[in-house]
Structure formats: structure tokens, C-alpha cells
Write a protein that holds these residues in place. Structure first.
Motif, PDB file in Angstrom:
ATOM      1  N   PHE A 141       0.844  -1.193   0.000  1.00 20.39           N
ATOM      2  CA  PHE A 141       0.000   0.000   0.000  1.00 20.39           C
ATOM      3  C   PHE A 141       0.880   1.242   0.000  1.00 20.39           C
ATOM      4  O   PHE A 141       0.674   2.195  -0.757  1.00 20.39           O
ATOM      5  N   PHE A 142       1.894   1.217   0.843  1.00 22.89           N
ATOM      6  CA  PHE A 142       2.834   2.321   0.951  1.00 22.89           C
ATOM      7  C   PHE A 142       3.558   2.544  -0.382  1.00 22.89           C
ATOM      8  O   PHE A 142       3.706   3.674  -0.851  1.00 22.89           O
ATOM      9  N   VAL A 143       3.992   1.457  -1.003  1.00 23.33           N
ATOM     10  CA  VAL A 143       4.690   1.551  -2.292  1.00 23.33           C
ATOM     11  C   VAL A 143       3.773   2.171  -3.344  1.00 23.33           C
ATOM     12  O   VAL A 143       4.168   3.084  -4.079  1.00 23.33           O
ATOM     13  N   ASP A 144       2.539   1.685  -3.384  1.00 24.73           N
ATOM     14  CA  ASP A 144       1.601   2.222  -4.371  1.00 24.73           C
ATOM     15  C   ASP A 144       1.337   3.703  -4.133  1.00 24.73           C
ATOM     16  O   ASP A 144       1.215   4.492  -5.066  1.00 24.73           O
ATOM     17  N   LEU A 145       1.276   4.064  -2.851  1.00 22.47           N
ATOM     18  CA  LEU A 145       1.054   5.464  -2.501  1.00 22.47           C
ATOM     19  C   LEU A 145       2.182   6.325  -3.054  1.00 22.47           C
ATOM     20  O   LEU A 145       1.958   7.365  -3.684  1.00 22.47           O
ATOM     21  N   ALA A 183      10.945  -2.485  -6.014  1.00 17.75           N
ATOM     22  CA  ALA A 183      10.426  -3.207  -4.854  1.00 17.75           C
ATOM     23  C   ALA A 183       9.313  -4.166  -5.258  1.00 17.75           C
ATOM     24  O   ALA A 183       9.240  -5.293  -4.763  1.00 17.75           O
ATOM     25  N   ARG A 184       8.460  -3.710  -6.150  1.00 17.34           N
ATOM     26  CA  ARG A 184       7.359  -4.587  -6.593  1.00 17.34           C
ATOM     27  C   ARG A 184       7.903  -5.817  -7.305  1.00 17.34           C
ATOM     28  O   ARG A 184       7.409  -6.931  -7.119  1.00 17.34           O
ATOM     29  N   VAL A 185       8.919  -5.596  -8.142  1.00 15.04           N
ATOM     30  CA  VAL A 185       9.497  -6.742  -8.856  1.00 15.04           C
ATOM     31  C   VAL A 185      10.167  -7.688  -7.861  1.00 15.04           C
ATOM     32  O   VAL A 185       9.988  -8.913  -7.930  1.00 15.04           O
ATOM     33  N   VAL A 186      10.907  -7.108  -6.914  1.00  9.89           N
ATOM     34  CA  VAL A 186      11.580  -7.941  -5.908  1.00  9.89           C
ATOM     35  C   VAL A 186      10.549  -8.766  -5.140  1.00  9.89           C
ATOM     36  O   VAL A 186      10.744  -9.949  -4.876  1.00  9.89           O
TER      37      VAL A 186
END
Lengths: 309, 599
Positions: A141-145, A183-186
Motif C-alpha cells: 500500500f505504501f509503495v503504491d502510494l 520493490a514490486r518486482v523484488v
């Protein structure tokens, strides 16, 4: 025997058929990887170039009598000469002094941003993927934000306030806005690695989760992380330029390779020394980083053809 | 009837990117004959089968001659080959899931095979597809023809594959490891169907397999391959009874046999592991945004185990019977969902951190797939040292121990600095064993440790396990689906069906006089590498597939497939339908146990 619960694991006397066992402990992963890296000539060349660039950047200011901000009114747009080795710019500043000063900034910004961003990405991504559940949901959620925020705008607003923190704060900002996609890929790579048997084996041995991430997950996605970091290096130098152009980041009279290139572009044909020294060093820098990255990747990946020679 | 052989392969060479895979291969196959092509992995069996049909990938270079009924197939244009494939020669692949197109109904795919070579109407082809499915023993063929491949179980899919191969009454069926991915009872069914298919079409069969038992029971003649060459060829009786080549002899000697005579040595004294009524369920979830529970998988539903010091307990069962779940439940060292686990007299899940860590040291695991269970990016030394380091050993001490361990499992201590991919399958499994042994465990859990290995390598690893057990006084919990291996290493055996223990006891007693009908069926399904004995044995064929573990069953869960249940009187049947048979100690979970010798 049933009271052997407290037996420390150190009671490791040899058992079974005694064989001549040399005393020296076998090399661990660190040593093996280092050895493989040192055997790779191109990577070593990259590392040497990188070292020389640092030497130039930090020793350069001491060998020239000129300072990067000093203006020599007797030599405006002067071509390279014994006096000004790499010539002077429009207002008579020494190009050599400026370039080494800019190189200092760009080397540190480029490498630090790459390491910080990739490090953050791998930490967050691997934790989200490995732990799953609410950890995963919150972190993602934080990453998407962060992905939704217009990062340029945020940097633009924050960076004047961080001016007191110097450009290290600026490095932090660049890193903070450059890690989310990685980060999403990882995370997705971790999800598939987590199901592999060797991770399960480590868990059954009682290895802690963070140690599993560090020891098993990250090395297995190292190829991706290294490629990502090498791309980040070039990207960081360039985005620093873009921000500097708008008045954030490195401010005059201070310079970076990016600002030098930006101001020299228009003069590239007429006064090539204002442009090509800075541009050449940037290319050399990114190239060296790529070579080192490739070498590191091959050293970490035992199936790579190079390094096993 | 012509005298030319149906298939004649002569001087066949296959190279992959310049590396030889098959060399000067010669085979002949007469009409209606079954030729078994046997060999270990990498011996070029599959390459041979594919070369016959011209199905090798582009990087393969093929030379020599392949004649079908006197017509040369090699070098034939693709169009003419297409006319022969499926019509005169058809193929049954190892993995039936990847051999079917997932988005078309099975009936349509079989009908397509019919229409590709015969000029019949769409309706007629669909009818033929249903007939074929019926022929291979698929219940309710008209209904099942409308299913998609993923809705079939592995055995059903392989039947459908055979139906497709039969579609055009071929002269020759090539079967490439048709039963390797299947459980033994399903394997017995599929081999039976293959026999039916041959009778129905009169086709010759080229059966490629690594399993000598399957070849012994099915083939008329056999060709043994090694490193791309046929080393021996002859009738099954000759080759199995009087092998001429030393390689064939070695291969036959290495095969573990179900009818071995090894005497087990059951352990005595305190059990190191005691499991009572273990259960474990998994939720079946649906939906992505809002996940909700729509059902439950009863993966383990009443498992009883007991391993004593110094003995090997084999946990036997088919895929989906809950063996692996049981193991993972044990190794999690958490409180079980239901039932009790007792390890070395302690209950995991009630222990503190330090005690749990100490318990970890005493129980270690060796995994099935030696490639997947070793971190590919870690040098072997670090892999073997990992449990030690986790237990707090210093770098130097761990290093010394690693060298000892590698020597102990028959590897070179200098190998510690190499990576797993540089080793062969058997060597990797030895690394896995060394890792498990590093912390001097007392109970070693072996999850199918040899099923990914070739027979000759398998023998070496089993021997190592036996030696280590004698030297170190270990107890093994040996999970396997391969009963022949179990007969040769285990002291006691515990049989699982659908998440439940159904029979347990000393391995010689259970194998010689099985009491549970499922154990009997399981044992009878294992092929023996002895053609003469094979022909005399009667197979107990179980009907259908194991039922779904998502249902809760009243009474005995085996009764739907039980051959004994069919013979019981009305009154007795009622008991099976209502009472759950209870398992206790070294016993059997059956209301009407009858000894029946099947080996």
C-alpha cells in the motif's frame, strides 16, 4: 542419550571413517565470489577506472591552482592551454577545476542513490514477499502510494527546506523516490523463491527470516538487483541535473557533471572543451559501473560462463 | 502378411548442437510386437522415439535410416510426415497435461485427431471420440468428453491420450515414459489400458521407459540403451534372465526388488517420534478482493506414526495421500492442529525458544529434489555448514566439520568451494545428506530421497544411508511412493490412504502378508523386473482415482474402491459405511482384514 537436549552443537568430534582432513576451513561464499570477481578482467578494469575517477575527483582540486568558482577575467572561453588545462568557460572559470568538482558530486550522488534505492527496494520487496499477509499488504500500500505521488513535485517542495542538510539530504530524496517499481518486482520474485525447497530447508533448520532473506533470497535475485542498480546510477546523475536545472539540488556556484553538461550543451560544437570533458567523464563513469556490475553478477551467478574459466 | 518389419531403424545418429545423443542405433519392430526401450536418463531413449516421428527440435541433426513398412521416413517432406503421424504412427507422451491443449474440450481434441486423417462428419467424429473414451475405461464417456484437460486426473488424462493415439487405428504406437508421472495403482490401470489399446488396434508398441519392471511386464522384446547406443537386444526372458552385457547385469542388479529378502531390524526402546491422530486442514478460498472460505481440504486426517531409535520407518502412500503434509507438520515444530506429536518425549509447540532450537538440531530433513533443495548460489561448503552455523558453531569449527562430512558421504572435501550445479544428481543428494547430518541429528526425515535418481545412482545413495544409519545409530522416517525401495531400506512400514494411516508393521510381514485391501492393491501394482514372475502375478486393479480430500467421509473412506467391499454381505457392508475403522499400534484399519499374498 535422551538428556542430550542441552548438548551444545560444538561437540563435533569426527565420526565414521577417519580421513586425512586438511585443517584450513573451505572458503565461504564471500571469498569464492571475490575470487571469481578478481578473475574477471573486464570487471577488474571497470573497478580500476572507477578508482581512478575517484582519485581524479578528490585529488584533482589539489593539483590545479584554480578553484572551481574562481573567475579568470583574462581568459574567457579560452581553449585548453598550459595555463588552463581543459580551457575555460564563458565567464572564465577553469573547466578542469569545475569538472573534477562536478565529478565529485556526481560520483557520490550516482553511487549512493543507486545503492540506497536498490537496497531499500530489496529490503521492502523481500520482506513483503517473504512475510506475506498484513506486512505485505501494508508495505505494498505504501509503495503504491509513493508511486501515485508526483515525485518531482514532492522533491521540489521539500528540497528547499532540506537545504541545510546539504546535498546528502538530496541524495536521500532521490533514492526515496526511485525504488518503488524495483520493490514490486523484488516482491514477486521473492514470492516464487519462497516456495522453493532450499528456502523451506533453511526454515526447517531454524534459520531466522531476515537471515533467510539475506542469505538465500537476495543472492538469488542479485542479477536483477545489480542491473537495476547500474541503471539507477546513470538515472540518478541525470535526474539530479533535471532538478538542478529547476533550481533544486546542486546550486551555483557549486557544480555537478549534470549541470556542467547542461550548460555546455549549447557550446558543444563551438567550444567543445566546455562540453566534452564533462560528458566524456559521465560516459566513462556509467560504463565503469556497468562493467563492475556485470562482473559482480557473473561472480555471484555460478552458472555464468565467465568466471568459471 | 509381408515379411518386411513394420519399423526398421538402422544406423541412426542424433546430435544436439553437435553433441551426440544417439549413435548408430538399430532397431526392428514387427507387426503387433511390443519393444521395450530401456535406459537411464540421458541414454537417448526419448531422442530415438522422437526421431522416428521427426519431432526433434531444430537444433538436432539426424542421420541414418528410419523405415516404416519399407518407406524411408527420414528426409521426408513435412507434409507427408504429417500424413503419417497420427494415422500410422501415434505417440503417447509422458506428461499428458502438456500434451493436450488446455482450452479445448477433450472430446473435441480427440475428434480433431479423427478428422485430421479420416473424411468423416463432425458428428461421426464426436461419436468416435466417445467410443474411444469408453474403450480406455473412462466412466460416463459422453459426459467426460465435454470436460477440459485440467478437469481430468493424471491417470484419466493419460487414458484420454491413449484414446487419442488409437483414434486412427495406427500400426505403431510410441509411448514415451507413459506411466512415469503416475502412481503405481494408476500405472497398473494405464498399462492395462495400453494392453487393451493394442488388442483393439493390433498396433505394435515402442515402449520407452526407465522402469525395468514396467518393461518386464509389458514388452515382448527389449533393447537396453546406454550413452546413445543399444548395448543389448533380445526377448525379455533372455535379457532379464541371461543378460549378456555387464551393463545390463549391473542395471538389473541395481533395481530394488519388491520380493527382496532383507531382514528388517525394528528398533527397540523409547520411540524418538510418536504421532497420534494428527490432522491438518487447509481452507479452500475463493475470490480475490474478499477471500472467503468455500471448503476445506482434509490433507491429513488421522495419522499415527511411531519411530524408535535406530530404525527406519517407511511412510508409504500415493500422491495426495498427505505424506508430505505430515512431514512438514512434524518439522514446523509447532502445535499440531489436531492430535499429538511427541519428539524425543517432548511436545513441540510447548517449548521455549532455546529448547525448540535444541530440538531442531535433533531432527533434520533430506528433500526429494536435490537440485531444488540446495541454494544454487551458495558454495557447497556454506550449504553444508548452514545448520551448524544456525546452531551457533564458529566459522572455523564448521569448516572443519564440513570437510569431514563431505568425506563421510563419499565426496571430495575440496568440493566445498564448488557450486551445486557442478555436481550430478546423486552427488547433490549426498550434499543434502551431509547438510542434514552436520548437526548430528538423531532422527532424519527423508522425503523421497531417491525418487529423482536413476537406479544405479539410487543404489549408491541407499547404501550410503544404510551405512550412516549403522555408524551413527540414526532413526529414519523414510517417505516414499516406491515400495521396492521401501522393501530394501525400511524396518517398519506405515501405509497411508487419503490422509489416514491404514496399516503398519514390520516391513517383511506387511509385504508378505498384507491385511488391508489397499496395501494389497498397492503391492500388487508394483511391477517386478522379472518377466516370468510378472506373467504369473494377478493384479488387483483399483477402480477409478482416489477420491477428493475436500470431503468428509462417513465410515471407511476406501470402500468406494475396495475390492473386498464388493464381496461383502449386506450386513457387513453396513458396518463399513457407518463405522470408521480404527487403527492401533502395529495394526490395520479395516473391519474385515484378510491376508492376501500379492508379491
Amino acid at each position: 542419550m535422551s538428556t542430550a537436549l542441552e548438548t551444545p552443537p560444538e561437540g563435533l568430534e569426527p565420526q565414521g571413517p577417519e580421513k586425512a582432513v586438511p585443517d584450513k576451513a573451505p572458503a565461504g561464499r564471500g571469498t569464492v565470489v571475490l575470487r571469481r570477481f578478481l578473475r574477471d578482467r573486464t570487471a577488474l578494469a571497470g573497478a580500476v577506472v572507477l578508482l581512478l575517477l575517484f582519485l581524479l575527483a578528490f585529488a584533482g582540486p589539489y593539483v590545479t591552482p584554480w578553484s572551481y568558482s574562481h573567475i579568470d577575467y583574462t581568459a574567457l572561453r579560452a581553449a585548453p592551454s598550459a595555463d588552463h588545462w581543459w580551457g575555460t568557460n564563458r565567464i572564465g572559470q577553469d573547466v578542469f577545476a569545475q569538472t573534477v568538482r562536478g565529478l565529485q558530486k556526481s560520483l557520490v550522488i550516482g553511487l549512493l542513490v543507486a545503492v540506497l534505492a536498490t537496497g531499500l527496494a530489496s529490503l521492502v520487496g523481500a520482506c513483503a514477499g517473504y512475510f506475506g499477509g498484513w506486512t505485505d499488504r501494508l508495505l505494498m500500500f505504501f509503495v503504491d502510494l509513493l508511486l501515485v505521488f508526483p515525485s518531482f513535485l514532492v522533491i521540489a517542495i521539500i528540497s528547499p527546506r532540506l537545504r541545510s542538510g546539504g546535498w546528502f539530504a538530496f541524495v536521500g530524496l532521490l533514492a526515496v523516490f526511485g525504488w518503488m517499481i524495483t520493490a514490486r518486482v523484488v516482491r514477486s520474485m521473492t514470492l516464487s523463491l519462497k516456495e522453493r525447497e532450499f528456502v523451506r530447508a533453511a526454515r526447517f533448520m531454524g534459520v531466522g527470516p531476515f537471515r533467510i532473506i539475506w542469505r538465500h533470497i537476495l543472492p538469488n535475485i542479485a542479477s536483477f538487483l545489480i542491473i537495476d542498480a547500474t541503471i539507477q546510477v546513470g538515472g540518478a546523475v541525470m535526474s539530479e541535473t533535471a532538478l538542478s536545472y529547476f533550481g533544486f539540488g546542486v546550486q551555483p556556484p557549486d557544480v555537478s557533471l549534470g549541470t556542467l553538461i547542461a550548460s555546455g550543451t549549447s557550446a558543444a560544437v563551438t567550444y567543445p572543451w566546455m562540453f566534452f570533458f564533462a560528458a566524456g567523464l559521465l560516459v566513462l563513469f556509467v560504463l565503469a559501473v556497468n562493467l563492475v556490475g556485470d562482473g559482480l553478477r557473473d561472480a555471484l551467478d555460478p552458472t555464468a560462463r565467465r568466471g568459471t574459466r | 502378411m509381408s515379411t518386411t518389419p513394420l519399423l526398421e531403424v538402422a544406423g541412426l545418429d542424433v546430435d544436439f548442437d553437435g553433441r551426440p545423443a544417439v549413435r548408430e542405433l538399430g532397431l526392428t519392430l514387427r507387426r503387433g510386437e511390443v519393444l521395450g526401450l530401456v535406459g537411464e536418463s540421458g541414454s537417448g531413449k526419448s531422442a530415438t522415439a522422437l526421431a522416428v516421428l521427426g519431432l526433434l527440435p531444430g537444433n538436432a541433426a539426424v542421420r541414418g535410416s528410419v523405415r516404416l513398412d519399407g518407406t524411408e521416413l527420414l528426409g521426408l517432406p513435412e507434409r507427408e510426415l504429417t500424413r503419417i503421424r497420427g494415422r500410422r504412427v501415434s505417440m503417447v507422451f509422458q506428461d499428458p497435461l502438456s500434451a493436450f491443449t488446455p482450452v479445448y474440450r477433450l472430446g473435441d481434441q480427440i475428434a480433431e485427431a479423427v478428422r485430421a486423417h479420416q473424411d468423416v462428419s463432425r458428428e461421426r467424429a464426436a461419436e468416435r471420440a466417445v467410443e474411444l473414451l469408453d474403450l480406455v475405461g473412462i466412466p460416463e464417456p459422453a459426459l467426460r468428453a465435454r470436460s477440459f484437460p485440467h478437469e481430468f486426473s493424471g491417470g484419466m488424462r493419460q487414458r484420454a491420450m491413449i484414446a487419442m493415439a488409437m483414434a486412427n487405428d495406427p500400426d505403431l504406437i510410441l509411448a514415451d515414459e507413459p506411466t512415469t508421472a503416475l502412481d503405481v495403482t494408476i500405472q497398473a490401470q494405464v498399462l492395462d489400458v495400453l494392453r487393451t489399446a493394442r488388442q483393439a488396434t493390433g498396433a505394435a508398441l515402442l515402449l520407452v521407459s526407465h522402469d525395468l519392471g514396467v518393461i518386464a511386464g509389458t514388452a515382448d522384446r527389449v533393447a537396453v540403451m546406454r550413452d546413445g547406443r543399444v548395448v543389448e537386444q533380445g526377448t525379455v526372458d533372455d535379457v532379464f534372465r541371461r543378460p549378456r552385457e555387464p551393463y545390463t547385469r549391473e542395471l538389473l542388479a541395481a533395481v530394488p526388488r519388491l520380493d527382496a529378502t532383507r531382514r528388517p531390524r525394528p528398533g527397540s526402546g523409547e520411540p524418538v517420534l510418536r504421532v497420534r491422530g494428527l490432522t491438518r486442514t487447509f481452507p479452500v478460498l475463493k475470490g480475490t478482493a474478499f477471500r472467503r472460505r468455500v471448503g476445506t481440504v482434509y490433507a491429513v486426517d488421522g495419522v499415527d506414526l511411531e519411530v524408535r531409535r535406530g530404525e527406519t520407518l517407511a511412510l508409504v502412500g500415493e500422491s495426495g495421500s498427505g505424506k508430505s503434509t505430515t512431514l512438514f507438520e512434524l518439522l514446523e515444530l509447532a502445535r499440531p492442529e489436531g492430535g499429538s506429536i511427541e519428539l524425543f518425549g517432548q511436545q513441540p509447540g510447548t517449548l521455549g525458544k532455546a529448547a525448540a532450537r535444541a530440538l531442531r538440531r535433533r531432527i533434520q530433513i533430506v528433500f526429494q529434489d536435490p537440485m531444488a533443495s540446495l541454494d544454487p548460489r551458495m558454495p557447497v561448503g556454506d550449504i553444508v555448514a548452514e545448520p551448524l552455523r544456525t546452531q551457533g558453531a564458529g566459522r572455523a569449527a564448521a569448516g572443519r566439520r564440513v570437510r569431514e562430512l563431505l568425506a563421510q558421504v563419499g565426496l571430495d572435501p575440496a568440493d566445498a568451494e564448488r557450486y551445486p550445479h557442478e555436481f550430478s544428481g546423486g552427488q547433490r543428494q549426498r550434499i543434502g545428506i551431509a547438510r542434514a547430518l552436520s548437526v548430528e541429528p538423531e532422527l532424519l526425515v527423508l522425503d523421497e530421497p531417491v525418487s529423482a535418481l536413476d537406479v544405479s545412482v539410487q543404489a549408491g545413495v541407499l547404501e550410503l544411508l544404510q551405512r550412516l544409519k549403522d555408524e551413527l545409530g540414526l532413526a529414519y522416517l523414510f517417505v516414499s511412493h516406491d515400495l521396492s525401495v521401501v522393501r530394501n531400506i525400511a524396518d517398519r512400514v506405515s501405509v497411508m490412504y487419503l490422509g489416514r494411516t491404514v496399516e503398519a508393521g514390520p516391513v517383511d510381514e506387511v509385504f508378505a502378508a498384507p491385511r488391508h485391501p489397499y496395501t494389497q492393491a498397492l503391492l500388487s501394482a508394483v511391477p517386478l523386473p522379472d518377466p516370468e514372475l510378472e506373467r504369473k502375478r494377478t493384479r488387483i486393479l483399483l477402480a477409478g482415482d482416489p477420491p477428493s480430500p475436500t470431503r468428509r467421509y462417513e465410515g471407511c473412506r476406501f470402500r468406494g474402491r475396495c475390492p473386498l467391499y464388493a464381496e461383502l454381505a449386506e450386513q457387513e457392508r453396513k458396518r463399513c459405511a457407518v463405522d470408521v475403522p480404527v487403527f492401533e499400534g502395529d495394526g490395520v484399519a479395516c473391519h474385515f482384514p484378510r491376508v492376501r499374498s500379492v508379491v
